[in-house]
Scaffold this motif. Sequence first.
Motif, mmCIF file in Angstrom:
data_model
loop_
_atom_site.group_PDB
_atom_site.id
_atom_site.type_symbol
_atom_site.label_atom_id
_atom_site.label_comp_id
_atom_site.label_asym_id
_atom_site.label_seq_id
_atom_site.Cartn_x
_atom_site.Cartn_y
_atom_site.Cartn_z
ATOM 1 N N PRO A 61 0.803 -1.229 0.000
ATOM 2 C CA PRO A 61 0.000 0.000 0.000
ATOM 3 C C PRO A 61 0.830 1.271 0.000
ATOM 4 O O PRO A 61 0.349 2.328 -0.409
ATOM 5 N N SER A 62 2.084 1.182 0.448
ATOM 6 C CA SER A 62 2.959 2.362 0.443
ATOM 7 C C SER A 62 3.469 2.688 -0.952
ATOM 8 O O SER A 62 4.032 3.773 -1.158
ATOM 9 N N PHE A 63 3.302 1.775 -1.908
ATOM 10 C CA PHE A 63 3.849 1.961 -3.260
ATOM 11 C C PHE A 63 5.295 2.450 -3.182
ATOM 12 O O PHE A 63 5.668 3.491 -3.698
ATOM 13 N N ASN A 64 6.106 1.631 -2.520
ATOM 14 C CA ASN A 64 7.483 2.018 -2.233
ATOM 15 C C ASN A 64 8.481 1.582 -3.299
ATOM 16 O O ASN A 64 9.682 1.783 -3.140
ATOM 17 N N GLY A 65 8.007 0.965 -4.365
ATOM 18 C CA GLY A 65 8.909 0.510 -5.413
ATOM 19 C C GLY A 65 9.202 -0.970 -5.378
ATOM 20 O O GLY A 65 9.993 -1.470 -6.177
ATOM 21 N N LEU A 66 8.561 -1.698 -4.444
ATOM 22 C CA LEU A 66 8.643 -3.155 -4.429
ATOM 23 C C LEU A 66 7.368 -3.724 -5.045
ATOM 24 O O LEU A 66 6.272 -3.204 -4.822
ATOM 25 N N TYR A 67 7.520 -4.821 -5.778
ATOM 26 C CA TYR A 67 6.389 -5.487 -6.417
ATOM 27 C C TYR A 67 6.607 -6.988 -6.252
ATOM 28 O O TYR A 67 7.705 -7.485 -6.500
ATOM 29 N N VAL A 68 5.574 -7.692 -5.813
ATOM 30 C CA VAL A 68 5.709 -9.120 -5.539
ATOM 31 C C VAL A 68 5.007 -9.914 -6.631
ATOM 32 O O VAL A 68 3.833 -9.688 -6.920
ATOM 33 N N MET A 69 5.739 -10.824 -7.227
ATOM 34 C CA MET A 69 5.194 -11.708 -8.263
ATOM 35 C C MET A 69 5.070 -13.118 -7.712
ATOM 36 O O MET A 69 5.987 -13.623 -7.061
ATOM 37 N N GLY A 70 3.930 -13.758 -7.991
ATOM 38 C CA GLY A 70 3.778 -15.174 -7.668
ATOM 39 C C GLY A 70 3.325 -15.474 -6.268
ATOM 40 O O GLY A 70 3.232 -16.647 -5.903
ATOM 41 N N MET A 71 3.017 -14.455 -5.460
ATOM 42 C CA MET A 71 2.528 -14.728 -4.108
ATOM 43 C C MET A 71 1.016 -14.993 -4.180
ATOM 44 O O MET A 71 0.204 -14.297 -3.581
ATOM 45 N N ILE A 72 0.683 -15.990 -4.951
ATOM 46 C CA ILE A 72 -0.701 -16.440 -5.066
ATOM 47 C C ILE A 72 -0.691 -17.960 -5.139
ATOM 48 O O ILE A 72 0.155 -18.554 -5.795
ATOM 49 N N GLU A 73 -1.609 -18.557 -4.438
ATOM 50 C CA GLU A 73 -1.899 -19.969 -4.611
ATOM 51 C C GLU A 73 -3.367 -20.058 -4.974
ATOM 52 O O GLU A 73 -4.212 -19.408 -4.342
ATOM 53 N N ALA A 74 -3.663 -20.819 -5.994
ATOM 54 C CA ALA A 74 -5.046 -20.975 -6.433
ATOM 55 C C ALA A 74 -5.137 -22.205 -7.302
ATOM 56 O O ALA A 74 -4.248 -22.471 -8.108
ATOM 57 N N SER A 75 -6.184 -22.943 -7.129
ATOM 58 C CA SER A 75 -6.397 -24.116 -7.952
ATOM 59 C C SER A 75 -6.676 -23.681 -9.391
ATOM 60 O O SER A 75 -7.666 -23.002 -9.657
ATOM 61 N N GLY A 76 -5.748 -24.014 -10.305
ATOM 62 C CA GLY A 76 -5.979 -23.772 -11.723
ATOM 63 C C GLY A 76 -5.591 -22.412 -12.255
ATOM 64 O O GLY A 76 -5.919 -22.091 -13.393
ATOM 65 N N ILE A 77 -4.862 -21.594 -11.491
ATOM 66 C CA ILE A 77 -4.543 -20.251 -11.990
ATOM 67 C C ILE A 77 -3.420 -20.285 -13.020
ATOM 68 O O ILE A 77 -3.346 -19.424 -13.888
ATOM 69 N N GLY A 78 -2.565 -21.281 -12.946
ATOM 70 C CA GLY A 78 -1.550 -21.481 -13.973
ATOM 71 C C GLY A 78 -0.528 -20.362 -14.073
ATOM 72 O O GLY A 78 -0.555 -19.374 -13.342
ATOM 73 N N TRP A 79 0.387 -20.537 -15.009
ATOM 74 C CA TRP A 79 1.420 -19.522 -15.223
ATOM 75 C C TRP A 79 0.859 -18.342 -16.001
ATOM 76 O O TRP A 79 1.390 -17.236 -15.889
ATOM 77 N N GLN A 80 -0.216 -18.548 -16.732
ATOM 78 C CA GLN A 80 -0.825 -17.422 -17.420
ATOM 79 C C GLN A 80 -1.398 -16.434 -16.408
ATOM 80 O O GLN A 80 -1.335 -15.219 -16.619
ATOM 81 N N GLY A 81 -1.946 -16.942 -15.309
ATOM 82 C CA GLY A 81 -2.422 -16.043 -14.257
ATOM 83 C C GLY A 81 -1.300 -15.215 -13.677
ATOM 84 O O GLY A 81 -1.478 -14.033 -13.360
ATOM 85 N N ARG A 82 -0.120 -15.793 -13.569
ATOM 86 C CA ARG A 82 1.039 -15.051 -13.083
ATOM 87 C C ARG A 82 1.532 -14.060 -14.145
ATOM 88 O O ARG A 82 2.005 -12.972 -13.803
ATOM 89 N N TYR A 83 1.408 -14.440 -15.409
ATOM 90 C CA TYR A 83 1.786 -13.491 -16.458
ATOM 91 C C TYR A 83 0.855 -12.278 -16.447
ATOM 92 O O TYR A 83 1.299 -11.144 -16.687
ATOM 93 N N GLU A 84 -0.416 -12.479 -16.167
ATOM 94 C CA GLU A 84 -1.345 -11.352 -16.087
ATOM 95 C C GLU A 84 -0.971 -10.431 -14.927
ATOM 96 O O GLU A 84 -1.119 -9.206 -15.025
ATOM 97 N N GLN A 85 -0.483 -11.002 -13.820
ATOM 98 C CA GLN A 85 0.095 -10.169 -12.761
ATOM 99 C C GLN A 85 1.212 -9.297 -13.330
ATOM 100 O O GLN A 85 1.276 -8.095 -13.074
ATOM 101 N N ALA A 86 2.107 -9.933 -14.062
ATOM 102 C CA ALA A 86 3.266 -9.224 -14.596
ATOM 103 C C ALA A 86 2.847 -8.124 -15.563
ATOM 104 O O ALA A 86 3.450 -7.037 -15.578
ATOM 105 N N GLU A 87 1.816 -8.373 -16.370
ATOM 106 C CA GLU A 87 1.326 -7.343 -17.277
ATOM 107 C C GLU A 87 0.829 -6.128 -16.508
ATOM 108 O O GLU A 87 1.049 -4.983 -16.928
ATOM 109 N N LEU A 88 0.153 -6.373 -15.390
ATOM 110 C CA LEU A 88 -0.329 -5.256 -14.575
ATOM 111 C C LEU A 88 0.843 -4.448 -14.024
ATOM 112 O O LEU A 88 0.838 -3.213 -14.062
ATOM 113 N N VAL A 89 1.851 -5.133 -13.508
ATOM 114 C CA VAL A 89 3.026 -4.434 -12.989
ATOM 115 C C VAL A 89 3.688 -3.627 -14.097
ATOM 116 O O VAL A 89 4.028 -2.445 -13.915
#
Length: 464
Positions: free
Chosen positions: A340-368
């Motif tokens: 929430p501080s938007f301090n310049g750190l971004y976390v990728m892959g801190m999600i567990e979900a049944s069926g989210i796959g690597w494409q779900g992680r790529y969509e995270q990366a697109e947002l970043v």
Amino acid sequence: MDEHRYAVIGAGPSGLAAARALQKAGIEFDGFEASRGVGGLWDIENPRSTMYESAHLISSRTTTEFTEFPMDSDADYPSHRTLIAYFRQYADHFGLTDRFRFQTRVTAVERHADGAWALRAEGPDGPIERRYTGVILANGTLAEPNVPSFRGEFTGELLHTSAYKSATQLTGKRVLIIGAGNSGCDIGVDAVHHAASVDMSVRRGYYFVPRYLFGRPSDTLNQGKPLPARIKQFVDTRVLKAFTGDPVRFGFPKPDYRLYESHPIVNTLMLNHLGQGDLGIRADVDRFDGTTVHFRDGSSGEYDMVLLATGYTLDYPFVARSELNWSGYSPSLFLNIFPPSFNGLYVMGMIEASGIGWQGRYEQAELVARYLAALEHHPEAAAAFRRRVLEDPWPDLTGGYRYLGLERMSYYVNKDAYRRAVRVATQSLHTERHAAAPGHGSAQRTADRPKRTRRPAATPGTAS
């Protein structure tokens, strides 16, 4: 700094997704990976890998692979060997391999007074120190073993499953596996064929999902048409009983939660072996006494090896917890990405979900990547995005499921709810960028909007 440049820590699936999204957005970055090459935990020879010889995907290939780079395999559930080859092909195909420094372990990430980040690392040629606009943490969630404490002392061989590589480690031994997650059940099946005997100690009940239903990978059914949580639980519970029976009859406790409120076990071979009498289910461990293990139901057993299938704990050892807004078992981040501080750190892959796959992680990366591009080229759109995060309620990522309040569930999300929320956030940056163009006056309208009080941030995914 003369240019905006970012560091990506980790070259596993999430790190590769981040690198690819930054590359496509034209954002400069350097990658750092402690192991010899890409692939993260899927490289069984990576010293930090928790992979074992019999490991396969537990989600099907088509729901897991990157959309823009289909896997060169016909297997529905490929092995780790196929997967490490896939990640190497992916990285080489898009020119990402050369963007990483391998065998380079990040030791510290610290923020300067001017907001930039100092990254320190140890590489083959000695210490490295670099200065970056921001840092993307993609070092994985399944590397630091969660090792519980027990009363007494076990004088046999005590291992966490992170140290398990091959079934030959079990040959001729009386084995007790503590915990029945997916890895624990995989190893239990291995043990049936190699160990002198095998028991599994469990404290709660589990739901077992077959890999195939109606002749198709089970996670490919009902794709794109998510049912409401209660309806899906009602329907799928009955389907599972028809296909797999009731695990209680094999000795498992009855689950005290509904289906999908904890990660299901995708291994019905375990039930087959239980039905054949190849292994036994024991109660929760009470204490150790030499090679004797006492269980909470008053029974006991003699064992040569105890394997702890007790999961993993989140670990970002090179950065202060305060920088990640740590709350309880895990950081409390917007969409499990942004402090929430938007301090310049971004976390990728801190999600567990049944069926989210690597494409779900790529969509995270697109947002970043979209946000970082806005910071540089459309700062008013980035500012509007931050205001929404700070002022508006955060989206519900549970999809209506009441997840168990366990450590391993503290960053669990529903794949449909999560991907929808990420798409909305990504689109909002696009919309803000155009609305804030000259003549639209969006920045003033956003600034004039009355503030709304956001509910206290809870750790995403915990039980309510």
